[in-house]
Structures are given as structure tokens and as C-alpha cells.
Motif scaffolding. Structure first.
Motif, PDB file in Angstrom:
ATOM      1  N   GLY A 134      64.675  46.101   9.056  1.00  0.00           N
ATOM      2  CA  GLY A 134      63.440  45.590   8.254  1.00  0.00           C
ATOM      3  C   GLY A 134      62.266  44.954   9.307  1.00  0.00           C
ATOM      4  O   GLY A 134      61.836  44.316   8.821  1.00  0.00           O
ATOM      5  N   ARG A 135      62.427  45.208  10.554  1.00  0.00           N
ATOM      6  CA  ARG A 135      61.468  44.463  11.435  1.00  0.00           C
ATOM      7  C   ARG A 135      60.555  45.582  12.314  1.00  0.00           C
ATOM      8  O   ARG A 135      61.142  46.852  12.494  1.00  0.00           O
ATOM      9  N   CYS A 136      59.577  45.371  12.627  1.00  0.00           N
ATOM     10  CA  CYS A 136      58.728  46.130  13.410  1.00  0.00           C
ATOM     11  C   CYS A 136      59.137  46.242  15.055  1.00  0.00           C
ATOM     12  O   CYS A 136      59.869  45.324  15.281  1.00  0.00           O
ATOM     13  N   LEU A 137      59.011  47.414  15.675  1.00  0.00           N
ATOM     14  CA  LEU A 137      59.470  47.379  17.067  1.00  0.00           C
ATOM     15  C   LEU A 137      58.305  46.691  17.790  1.00  0.00           C
ATOM     16  O   LEU A 137      57.243  46.576  17.358  1.00  0.00           O
ATOM     17  N   ARG A 138      58.902  46.179  18.705  1.00  0.00           N
ATOM     18  CA  ARG A 138      57.816  45.483  19.893  1.00  0.00           C
ATOM     19  C   ARG A 138      56.736  46.320  20.029  1.00  0.00           C
ATOM     20  O   ARG A 138      56.828  47.481  20.433  1.00  0.00           O
ATOM     21  N   SER A 139      55.538  45.961  20.141  1.00  0.00           N
ATOM     22  CA  SER A 139      54.371  46.601  20.611  1.00  0.00           C
ATOM     23  C   SER A 139      54.281  46.761  22.239  1.00  0.00           C
ATOM     24  O   SER A 139      55.008  45.803  22.820  1.00  0.00           O
ATOM     25  N   GLY A 140      53.558  47.618  22.655  1.00  0.00           N
ATOM     26  CA  GLY A 140      53.196  47.747  24.095  1.00  0.00           C
ATOM     27  C   GLY A 140      52.796  46.292  24.508  1.00  0.00           C
ATOM     28  O   GLY A 140      53.069  45.839  25.778  1.00  0.00           O
ATOM     29  N   ARG A 141      51.647  45.765  23.776  1.00  0.00           N
ATOM     30  CA  ARG A 141      51.073  44.530  24.277  1.00  0.00           C
ATOM     31  C   ARG A 141      52.278  43.306  24.052  1.00  0.00           C
ATOM     32  O   ARG A 141      52.195  42.383  25.200  1.00  0.00           O
ATOM     33  N   GLU A 142      53.071  43.098  23.248  1.00  0.00           N
ATOM     34  CA  GLU A 142      54.016  42.117  23.217  1.00  0.00           C
ATOM     35  C   GLU A 142      54.913  42.394  24.475  1.00  0.00           C
ATOM     36  O   GLU A 142      55.425  41.356  25.178  1.00  0.00           O
ATOM     37  N   ALA A 143      55.251  43.864  24.551  1.00  0.00           N
ATOM     38  CA  ALA A 143      56.274  43.882  25.778  1.00  0.00           C
ATOM     39  C   ALA A 143      55.537  43.401  27.208  1.00  0.00           C
ATOM     40  O   ALA A 143      56.400  42.962  27.959  1.00  0.00           O
ATOM     41  N   TYR A 144      54.215  43.836  27.366  1.00  0.00           N
ATOM     42  CA  TYR A 144      53.825  43.519  28.504  1.00  0.00           C
ATOM     43  C   TYR A 144      53.444  42.005  28.730  1.00  0.00           C
ATOM     44  O   TYR A 144      53.749  41.441  29.943  1.00  0.00           O
ATOM     45  N   GLY A 145      53.247  41.326  27.465  1.00  0.00           N
ATOM     46  CA  GLY A 145      53.154  39.994  27.583  1.00  0.00           C
ATOM     47  C   GLY A 145      54.525  39.255  28.033  1.00  0.00           C
ATOM     48  O   GLY A 145      54.340  38.186  28.778  1.00  0.00           O
ATOM     49  N   ALA A 146      55.437  39.652  27.435  1.00  0.00           N
ATOM     50  CA  ALA A 146      56.796  39.054  27.782  1.00  0.00           C
ATOM     51  C   ALA A 146      57.035  39.354  29.303  1.00  0.00           C
ATOM     52  O   ALA A 146      57.769  38.520  30.048  1.00  0.00           O
ATOM     53  N   PHE A 147      56.841  40.589  29.727  1.00  0.00           N
ATOM     54  CA  PHE A 147      57.243  40.677  31.336  1.00  0.00           C
ATOM     55  C   PHE A 147      56.094  40.086  32.188  1.00  0.00           C
ATOM     56  O   PHE A 147      56.760  39.265  33.097  1.00  0.00           O
ATOM     57  N   LEU A 148      54.846  39.974  31.810  1.00  0.00           N
ATOM     58  CA  LEU A 148      54.090  39.019  32.676  1.00  0.00           C
ATOM     59  C   LEU A 148      54.425  37.818  32.599  1.00  0.00           C
ATOM     60  O   LEU A 148      54.544  36.870  33.655  1.00  0.00           O
ATOM     61  N   GLY A 149      54.600  36.939  31.390  1.00  0.00           N
ATOM     62  CA  GLY A 149      55.049  35.660  31.482  1.00  0.00           C
ATOM     63  C   GLY A 149      56.373  35.121  32.166  1.00  0.00           C
ATOM     64  O   GLY A 149      56.396  34.259  32.806  1.00  0.00           O
ATOM     65  N   THR A 150      57.306  36.245  32.162  1.00  0.00           N
ATOM     66  CA  THR A 150      58.639  36.224  32.876  1.00  0.00           C
ATOM     67  C   THR A 150      58.335  36.273  34.348  1.00  0.00           C
ATOM     68  O   THR A 150      58.884  35.368  35.233  1.00  0.00           O
ATOM     69  N   CYS A 151      57.363  37.071  34.835  1.00  0.00           N
ATOM     70  CA  CYS A 151      56.984  37.190  36.223  1.00  0.00           C
ATOM     71  C   CYS A 151      56.440  35.850  36.766  1.00  0.00           C
ATOM     72  O   CYS A 151      56.524  35.294  37.891  1.00  0.00           O
ATOM     73  N   MET A 152      55.398  35.375  35.832  1.00  0.00           N
ATOM     74  CA  MET A 152      54.584  34.036  36.134  1.00  0.00           C
ATOM     75  C   MET A 152      55.472  33.083  36.367  1.00  0.00           C
ATOM     76  O   MET A 152      55.601  32.110  37.279  1.00  0.00           O
ATOM     77  N   LEU A 153      56.562  32.804  35.454  1.00  0.00           N
ATOM     78  CA  LEU A 153      57.494  31.930  35.526  1.00  0.00           C
ATOM     79  C   LEU A 153      58.550  31.891  36.725  1.00  0.00           C
ATOM     80  O   LEU A 153      58.630  30.686  37.443  1.00  0.00           O
ATOM     81  N   GLY A 154      58.791  33.338  37.214  1.00  0.00           N
ATOM     82  CA  GLY A 154      59.616  33.419  38.232  1.00  0.00           C
ATOM     83  C   GLY A 154      58.773  32.954  39.671  1.00  0.00           C
ATOM     84  O   GLY A 154      59.197  32.524  40.546  1.00  0.00           O
ATOM     85  N   SER A 155      57.418  33.245  39.848  1.00  0.00           N
ATOM     86  CA  SER A 155      56.718  32.996  40.796  1.00  0.00           C
ATOM     87  C   SER A 155      56.522  31.445  40.813  1.00  0.00           C
ATOM     88  O   SER A 155      56.489  30.677  42.011  1.00  0.00           O
ATOM     89  N   PHE A 156      56.586  30.705  39.640  1.00  0.00           N
ATOM     90  CA  PHE A 156      56.386  29.017  39.736  1.00  0.00           C
ATOM     91  C   PHE A 156      57.839  28.527  40.328  1.00  0.00           C
ATOM     92  O   PHE A 156      57.849  27.542  41.030  1.00  0.00           O
ATOM     93  N   LEU A 157      58.649  29.132  39.863  1.00  0.00           N
ATOM     94  CA  LEU A 157      60.182  28.742  40.224  1.00  0.00           C
ATOM     95  C   LEU A 157      60.171  28.817  42.097  1.00  0.00           C
ATOM     96  O   LEU A 157      60.549  27.935  42.623  1.00  0.00           O
ATOM     97  N   GLU A 158      59.514  29.961  42.350  1.00  0.00           N
ATOM     98  CA  GLU A 158      59.593  30.330  43.894  1.00  0.00           C
ATOM     99  C   GLU A 158      58.698  28.903  44.625  1.00  0.00           C
ATOM    100  O   GLU A 158      58.840  28.594  45.463  1.00  0.00           O
ATOM    101  N   MET A 159      57.394  28.972  43.832  1.00  0.00           N
ATOM    102  CA  MET A 159      56.544  27.811  44.440  1.00  0.00           C
ATOM    103  C   MET A 159      57.378  26.282  44.313  1.00  0.00           C
ATOM    104  O   MET A 159      57.045  25.543  45.343  1.00  0.00           O
ATOM    105  N   ALA A 160      58.084  26.065  43.438  1.00  0.00           N
ATOM    106  CA  ALA A 160      58.731  24.888  43.269  1.00  0.00           C
ATOM    107  C   ALA A 160      59.727  24.651  44.274  1.00  0.00           C
ATOM    108  O   ALA A 160      59.993  23.638  44.959  1.00  0.00           O
ATOM    109  N   LEU A 161      60.506  25.714  44.567  1.00  0.00           N
ATOM    110  CA  LEU A 161      61.581  25.826  45.677  1.00  0.00           C
ATOM    111  C   LEU A 161      60.955  25.597  47.149  1.00  0.00           C
ATOM    112  O   LEU A 161      61.401  25.402  48.241  1.00  0.00           O
ATOM    113  N   SER A 162      59.495  26.023  47.232  1.00  0.00           N
ATOM    114  CA  SER A 162      59.007  26.090  48.681  1.00  0.00           C
ATOM    115  C   SER A 162      58.633  24.377  48.766  1.00  0.00           C
ATOM    116  O   SER A 162      58.480  23.969  49.850  1.00  0.00           O
TER     117      SER A 162
END
Length: 134
Positions: free
Chosen positions: A106-134
Motif C-alpha cells: 500500500g505504498r508508492c515505490l521510491r521515485s528516482g528523485r527520492e533515490a538520488y536525493g538519498a544517495f547525494l545526501g549520504t555522499c555529502m555526509l560521508g565527505s563531511f566525515l572525511e573533513m572532520a577526520l582531517s
């Protein structure tokens, strides 16, 4: 993904490379005496090897349910996948949303935009972690 979506992906990677480089150079003071960034001139770049990974991750996420309830494909208002113009990024019931409603959950499948947003947000958080470790 369409060629326009891949171009958008690469542009977003370049934009975040610029933002990441500015943060690295600025050396932002954080609470507790910590700093974010090196304070040295350095470039945070992208190799674009993430594009094939992103394509497979988006395809995988588009098979998952979103939080949007539905009874039929017409209830899913986000465009599910990029189609040839004039449907690119526009919801068109029965065309871009065909098969988007997962009737068993009873739920819609994720749209391409939602999936892309989730991927981009995860990459951005990962890069902030890299910067914090530096």
C-alpha cells in the motif's frame, strides 16, 4: 539514468567539490576546540567513479517503498523514472507512474528523485566525515 540525469549528477559532484574545498581552506572553528578543515589550500575533487555506483544504488532504492501511501499508480505523484520529453521529471499517471504503486504494502515505490536525493545526501555526509577526520 538518462544522459541529462548523468550530467546533473556530475554537476552536483563538481558543486560539492567546490563547497568541500572552501570548507577545507576556511578551517571552521567547532565547539570543544576542534576545527573542520585543514586551513591549507587543497582541492576536494571527484573522480566520477561514483556514477556507476550511483546508478546501481538508485535502481536498488527505486525497488523499495517510500512513505507515500497509495491505492493505485495514479496516487503516486512523484515521477518514477526519467522518460523522454515531455515526461522528464513530470508525473503522468499511466505513463511515468506505471507500476509505481506496490499494492501488497500500500505504498508508492521510491521515485528516482527520492533515490538520488538519498544517495547525494549520504555522499555529502560521508565527505563531511572525511573533513572532520582531517
Amino acid at each position: 539514468l538518462t544522459s541529462e540525469e548523468v550530467q546533473y549528477l556530475i554537476a552536483a559532484g563538481l558543486i560539492f567539490s567546490g563547497i568541500g574545498s572552501a570548507i577545507q581552506v576556511a578551517r571552521i572553528q567547532l565547539p570543544g576546540g576542534f576545527r573542520l578543515g585543514t586551513g591549507l589550500i587543497c582541492v576536494v575533487g571527484s573522480s566520477f567513479t561514483f556514477v556507476p555506483i550511483c546508478v546501481s544504488a538508485i535502481r536498488m532504492m527505486m525497488r523499495e517503498d517510500s512513505a507515500n501511501p497509495c491505492e493505485g499508480d495514479a496516487d503516486c505523484t512523484d515521477a518514477w523514472a526519467g522518460q523522454a520529453p515531455p515526461y522528464l521529471g513530470v508525473s503522468a499517471p499511466g505513463v511515468t507512474n506505471l507500476g509505481q504503486c506496490n499494492k501488497s504494502s500500500g505504498r508508492c515505490l521510491r521515485s528516482g528523485r527520492e533515490a538520488y536525493g538519498a544517495f547525494l545526501g549520504t555522499c555529502m555526509l560521508g565527505s563531511f566525515l572525511e573533513m572532520a577526520l582531517s
